[in-house]
Design a protein around this motif. Structure first.
Motif, PDB file in Angstrom:
ATOM      1  N   GLU A   1      -8.794  -6.915  -0.971  1.00  0.00           N
ATOM      2  CA  GLU A   1      -8.533  -7.891  -2.035  1.00  0.00           C
ATOM      3  C   GLU A   1      -9.803  -8.352  -2.740  1.00  0.00           C
ATOM      4  N   ASP A   2     -10.911  -8.387  -2.017  1.00  0.00           N
ATOM      5  CA  ASP A   2     -12.143  -8.897  -2.621  1.00  0.00           C
ATOM      6  C   ASP A   2     -12.886  -7.849  -3.436  1.00  0.00           C
ATOM      7  N   GLY A   3     -12.232  -6.732  -3.721  1.00  0.00           N
ATOM      8  CA  GLY A   3     -12.836  -5.699  -4.566  1.00  0.00           C
ATOM      9  C   GLY A   3     -13.393  -4.543  -3.756  1.00  0.00           C
ATOM     10  N   PHE A   4     -13.882  -3.553  -4.504  1.00  0.00           N
ATOM     11  CA  PHE A   4     -14.422  -2.363  -3.868  1.00  0.00           C
ATOM     12  C   PHE A   4     -15.442  -1.724  -4.790  1.00  0.00           C
ATOM     13  N   ASP A   5     -16.253  -0.864  -4.206  1.00  0.00           N
ATOM     14  CA  ASP A   5     -17.281  -0.146  -4.945  1.00  0.00           C
ATOM     15  C   ASP A   5     -16.621   1.033  -5.657  1.00  0.00           C
ATOM     16  N   GLU A   6     -16.534   0.960  -6.981  1.00  0.00           N
ATOM     17  CA  GLU A   6     -15.856   2.011  -7.743  1.00  0.00           C
ATOM     18  C   GLU A   6     -16.502   3.383  -7.557  1.00  0.00           C
ATOM     19  N   ALA A   7     -17.786   3.423  -7.280  1.00  0.00           N
ATOM     20  CA  ALA A   7     -18.460   4.707  -7.085  1.00  0.00           C
ATOM     21  C   ALA A   7     -18.005   5.391  -5.797  1.00  0.00           C
ATOM     22  N   ASP A   8     -17.527   4.606  -4.848  1.00  0.00           N
ATOM     23  CA  ASP A   8     -17.118   5.146  -3.554  1.00  0.00           C
ATOM     24  C   ASP A   8     -15.668   4.772  -3.235  1.00  0.00           C
ATOM     25  N   TRP A   9     -14.808   4.745  -4.266  1.00  0.00           N
ATOM     26  CA  TRP A   9     -13.428   4.297  -4.069  1.00  0.00           C
ATOM     27  C   TRP A   9     -12.644   5.134  -3.056  1.00  0.00           C
ATOM     28  N   PRO A  10     -12.854   6.471  -2.955  1.00  0.00           N
ATOM     29  CA  PRO A  10     -12.050   7.218  -1.975  1.00  0.00           C
ATOM     30  C   PRO A  10     -12.250   6.755  -0.531  1.00  0.00           C
ATOM     31  N   ALA A  11     -13.449   6.286  -0.207  1.00  0.00           N
ATOM     32  CA  ALA A  11     -13.729   5.829   1.154  1.00  0.00           C
ATOM     33  C   ALA A  11     -13.153   4.432   1.410  1.00  0.00           C
ATOM     34  N   GLN A  12     -12.737   3.749   0.351  1.00  0.00           N
ATOM     35  CA  GLN A  12     -12.209   2.393   0.487  1.00  0.00           C
ATOM     36  C   GLN A  12     -10.702   2.308   0.258  1.00  0.00           C
ATOM     37  N   LYS A  13     -10.102   3.399  -0.180  1.00  0.00           N
ATOM     38  CA  LYS A  13      -8.649   3.446  -0.367  1.00  0.00           C
ATOM     39  C   LYS A  13      -8.023   3.870   0.955  1.00  0.00           C
ATOM     40  N   ARG A  14      -7.533   2.865   1.710  1.00  0.00           N
ATOM     41  CA  ARG A  14      -6.979   3.102   3.039  1.00  0.00           C
ATOM     42  C   ARG A  14      -5.477   3.311   2.946  1.00  0.00           C
ATOM     43  N   TRP A  15      -4.971   4.279   3.729  1.00  0.00           N
ATOM     44  CA  TRP A  15      -3.537   4.573   3.795  1.00  0.00           C
ATOM     45  C   TRP A  15      -2.956   3.964   5.058  1.00  0.00           C
ATOM     46  N   TYR A  16      -1.749   3.419   4.926  1.00  0.00           N
ATOM     47  CA  TYR A  16      -1.125   2.681   6.017  1.00  0.00           C
ATOM     48  C   TYR A  16       0.325   3.091   6.252  1.00  0.00           C
ATOM     49  N   ALA A  17       0.714   3.049   7.509  1.00  0.00           N
ATOM     50  CA  ALA A  17       2.122   3.018   7.892  1.00  0.00           C
ATOM     51  C   ALA A  17       2.448   1.533   8.005  1.00  0.00           C
ATOM     52  N   ILE A  18       3.569   1.115   7.391  1.00  0.00           N
ATOM     53  CA  ILE A  18       3.904  -0.305   7.297  1.00  0.00           C
ATOM     54  C   ILE A  18       5.361  -0.501   7.716  1.00  0.00           C
ATOM     55  N   LEU A  19       5.578  -1.410   8.651  1.00  0.00           N
ATOM     56  CA  LEU A  19       6.934  -1.779   9.049  1.00  0.00           C
ATOM     57  C   LEU A  19       7.008  -3.299   9.154  1.00  0.00           C
ATOM     58  N   HIS A  20       7.709  -3.910   8.186  1.00  0.00           N
ATOM     59  CA  HIS A  20       7.951  -5.349   8.203  1.00  0.00           C
ATOM     60  C   HIS A  20       9.341  -5.572   8.767  1.00  0.00           C
ATOM     61  N   ARG A  21       9.468  -6.565   9.660  1.00  0.00           N
ATOM     62  CA  ARG A  21      10.791  -6.912  10.210  1.00  0.00           C
ATOM     63  C   ARG A  21      11.124  -8.360   9.856  1.00  0.00           C
ATOM     64  N   PHE A  22      12.416  -8.594   9.646  1.00  0.00           N
ATOM     65  CA  PHE A  22      12.932  -9.892   9.234  1.00  0.00           C
ATOM     66  C   PHE A  22      14.162 -10.207  10.071  1.00  0.00           C
ATOM     67  N   ASP A  23      14.449 -11.491  10.243  1.00  0.00           N
ATOM     68  CA  ASP A  23      15.673 -11.845  10.950  1.00  0.00           C
ATOM     69  C   ASP A  23      16.874 -11.643  10.017  1.00  0.00           C
ATOM     70  N   ASP A  24      18.064 -11.914  10.520  1.00  0.00           N
ATOM     71  CA  ASP A  24      19.266 -11.728   9.711  1.00  0.00           C
ATOM     72  C   ASP A  24      19.272 -12.612   8.473  1.00  0.00           C
ATOM     73  N   ALA A  25      18.581 -13.749   8.541  1.00  0.00           N
ATOM     74  CA  ALA A  25      18.510 -14.675   7.411  1.00  0.00           C
ATOM     75  C   ALA A  25      17.417 -14.297   6.416  1.00  0.00           C
ATOM     76  N   GLY A  26      16.673 -13.203   6.676  1.00  0.00           N
ATOM     77  CA  GLY A  26      15.650 -12.739   5.746  1.00  0.00           C
ATOM     78  C   GLY A  26      14.263 -13.310   5.955  1.00  0.00           C
ATOM     79  N   ARG A  27      14.063 -14.080   7.008  1.00  0.00           N
ATOM     80  CA  ARG A  27      12.736 -14.639   7.293  1.00  0.00           C
ATOM     81  C   ARG A  27      11.868 -13.605   8.009  1.00  0.00           C
ATOM     82  N   HIS A  28      10.609 -13.538   7.619  1.00  0.00           N
ATOM     83  CA  HIS A  28       9.657 -12.581   8.193  1.00  0.00           C
ATOM     84  C   HIS A  28       9.450 -12.863   9.678  1.00  0.00           C
ATOM     85  N   LEU A  29       9.605 -11.836  10.494  1.00  0.00           N
ATOM     86  CA  LEU A  29       9.368 -11.936  11.942  1.00  0.00           C
ATOM     87  C   LEU A  29       7.998 -11.402  12.310  1.00  0.00           C
TER      88      LEU A  29
END
Length: 160
Positions: free
Chosen positions: A38-66
């Protein structure tokens, strides 16, 4: 129209919301996405700063983040195809472990999580007056880092 407490998200089997739905104990939103700090990145070296993630968010039945499972599998500099494939394998394992998993529409409350200096979550945004952003009311919900924008009429459809 004001932002609802729960943001509906439509399941689209062949597109960006193909891995969302319900499971025992609630709802989930899963994806593979890239993020920069979020605080920015060095545009000259952007490939080393572009991180790939597996993301799994879970929520209760009412939609609140668990909780969220967010794990980086590497950067674009490590070989984008390789790290995306690794993130997909990791995410597939997490999804397979969800008891009672069924893909379908969900409705969730806004939330935010930060990992490696990057924002992950569904965040309410306001138009800063720039032409073409947001909806007619100037307010929308943005899913980070996936880049999906949800807005009035709050029907579960999104813009990218």
């Amino acid at each position: 129209m004001s932002v609802p407490d729960l943001i509906p998200i439509r399941h689209e089997p062949d597109y960006r919301t193909r891995t969302i739905g319900r499971c025992q104990g609630g709802q989930f939103f899963a994806s593979v996405a890239a993020a920069f700090p979020e605080d920015g990145f060095d545009e000259a070296d952007w490939p080393a700063q572009k991180r790939w993630y597996a993301i799994l968010h879970r929520f209760d039945d009412a939609g609140r983040h668990l909780d969220s499972r967010i794990r980086s599998t590497g950067t674009t500099a490590d070989g984008e195809r390789v790290v995306i494939a690794a993130a997909r394998r990791l995410l597939d394992g997490w999804l397979d472990a969800l008891p009672g998993r069924a893909y379908g529409d969900i409705a969730i409350a806004p939330f935010a999580v930060r990992v490696d200096g990057a924002l992950f979550g569904l965040v309410i945004e306001e138009d800063d007056g720039d032409e073409g952003e947001g909806d007619e009311d100037g307010v929308w919900a943005e899913l980070y880092p996936d880049g999906l924008g949800f807005h009035a009429p709050w029907d579960g459809c999104y813009d990218t």
